[in-house]
Design an enzyme around this catalytic site. Structure first.
Site, mmCIF file in Angstrom:
data_model
loop_
_atom_site.group_PDB
_atom_site.id
_atom_site.type_symbol
_atom_site.label_atom_id
_atom_site.label_comp_id
_atom_site.label_asym_id
_atom_site.label_seq_id
_atom_site.Cartn_x
_atom_site.Cartn_y
_atom_site.Cartn_z
ATOM 1 N N GLY A 138 39.490 -41.192 -31.505
ATOM 2 C CA GLY A 138 38.824 -42.488 -31.521
ATOM 3 C C GLY A 138 39.567 -43.508 -32.360
ATOM 4 N N LEU B 240 40.412 -46.460 -31.348
ATOM 5 C CA LEU B 240 41.499 -46.635 -30.382
ATOM 6 C C LEU B 240 42.260 -47.944 -30.601
ATOM 7 C CD1 LEU B 240 39.637 -45.395 -27.179
ATOM 8 C CD2 LEU B 240 40.963 -44.070 -28.828
ATOM 9 N N HIS C 147 46.833 -45.759 -27.965
ATOM 10 C CA HIS C 147 45.955 -44.910 -27.144
ATOM 11 C C HIS C 147 45.843 -45.468 -25.723
ATOM 12 C CE1 HIS C 147 44.200 -44.072 -31.273
ATOM 13 N NE2 HIS C 147 44.478 -42.855 -30.837
ATOM 14 N N GLN D 266 41.150 -30.063 -38.568
ATOM 15 C CA GLN D 266 42.532 -30.480 -38.849
ATOM 16 C C GLN D 266 42.639 -31.329 -40.108
ATOM 17 O OE1 GLN D 266 42.717 -32.649 -34.897
ATOM 18 N NE2 GLN D 266 44.069 -33.996 -36.054
ATOM 19 N N GLY E 168 50.882 -39.035 -27.982
ATOM 20 C CA GLY E 168 51.828 -40.032 -28.480
ATOM 21 C C GLY E 168 53.040 -39.374 -29.132
ATOM 22 N N ASP F 206 53.392 -38.814 -33.171
ATOM 23 C CA ASP F 206 53.116 -37.540 -33.836
ATOM 24 C C ASP F 206 54.057 -36.494 -33.237
ATOM 25 O OD1 ASP F 206 50.815 -38.366 -35.510
ATOM 26 O OD2 ASP F 206 49.949 -38.812 -33.566
ATOM 27 N N MET G 244 51.823 -48.166 -34.469
ATOM 28 C CA MET G 244 50.359 -48.290 -34.451
ATOM 29 C C MET G 244 49.743 -46.944 -34.842
ATOM 30 S SD MET G 244 49.089 -51.093 -32.257
ATOM 31 C CE MET G 244 50.008 -52.564 -31.862
#
Ligand code: PAF
Length: 280
Positions: free
Chosen positions: A31, A33, A37, A61, A147, A150, A184
């Site tokens: 979320g 976003l 995203h 996590q 993405g 990461d 971002m």
């Protein structure tokens, strides 16, 4: 666009699409976003007939003392953004829907999960791998999109998919950046205006190091040390800056051609990560 909260509702929707011969893409998110995203959703629409976006702030996590409690919860705004993105279904489960209270299974990718971000966030990638494995089993998508920001997470997931034979195509989508170069991230919201201006220097440090390698500089150790110095001078507390092989994230040697530079640094209370990948 529909929003469902339970595994059985999600499975019923996917079953209907499947019986109509439609393919399914999954975009897992926590979320809050942003444009990054939405780029995943847009790529997902190119890849499959139907797009599921999961919004689940995954407690497993987050480590002790991390920002699980304060992580931005913006479900209303997220659903509004997704409404106009072309997503077909949002899966927004409660923690109890995803994890049995006496759950005993953890998915752990040995080695890779303990390096870099895994060293400063013990257990983080086990939490990621476990929840992504569960989401894959719940949705059973043809394609899942993550993405490239990461990069280590993506490598962990690709390794899990290979090792556990998931019949899922994993697609990495380019990092979306602000005009300053800042990647971002949902955590950018923690930065003050002054910190935000400095934060862009993390990407600058990666570009400088990449350019030095492309210009033929031989010692990766010197490049890493100069980058750490640069980051400290800018006001960061760097965690790591490392030149790796893009395929398996082991330390790169001079024979390796496909490289990724991984960096993590704290700026005030905010932990930032970024990377850049290229071929020599
Ligand atoms: O990248 C994220 O937002 C999360 O780590 C993910 C992949 C949704 C798993 O919780």
């Amino acid at each position: 666009m529909r929003t469902v909260n339970t595994v059985s509702e999600l499975r019923n929707a996917v079953r209907e699409w499947r019986s109509a011969g439609q393919s399914v893409a999954l975009v897992p998110t926590m979320g809050n976003l942003h444009a990054g995203h939405l780029a995943l959703v847009s790529k997902a629409k190119e890849k499959a007939d139907r797009v599921v976006v999961s919004i689940f702030i995954n407690p497993t996590q987050f480590g002790v003392g991390e920002d699980f409690e304060s992580y931005p919860r913006t479900e209303q705004e997220d659903q509004e953004k997704l409404n106009s993105s072309g997503a077909d279904l949002v899966f927004l489960p409660a923690v109890s829907e995803v994890y049995a209270s006496d759950a005993k299974t953890i998915v752990s990718i040995a080695g890779l999960s303990e390096w870099y971000c895994g060293a400063s966030r013990p257990g983080h990638f086990d939490g990621v791998a476990t929840v992504v494995c569960k989401l894959f089993n719940i949705v059973q998508p043809d394609t899942a999109l993550f993405g490239l920001k990461d990069f280590q997470q993506l490598t962990v997931i690709r390794t899990m998919v290979r090792d556990l034979n998931f019949p899922i195509e994993i697609v990495g989508v380019e990092t979306v950046r602000e005009a300053s170069g800042l990647a971002m991230s949902s955590r950018n919201g923690y930065l003050s205006a002054d910190e935000k201006a400095v934060a862009a220097k993390l990407y600058q440090s990666l570009c400088i190091a990449r350019d030095a390698i492309l210009a033929g500089q031989q010692s990766y150790e010197d490049i890493e040390n100069s980058a750490l110095l640069f980051l400290r001078d800018c006001g960061f507390q760097p965690e790591y800056f490392t030149v790796c092989r893009a395929g398996d994230l082991k330390k790169a040697g001079m024979d390796d051609m496909d490289l990724v530079l991984l960096a993590a640094a704290r700026l005030g209370k905010t932990r930032l990560i970024d990377n850049i990948y290229f071929s020599r």
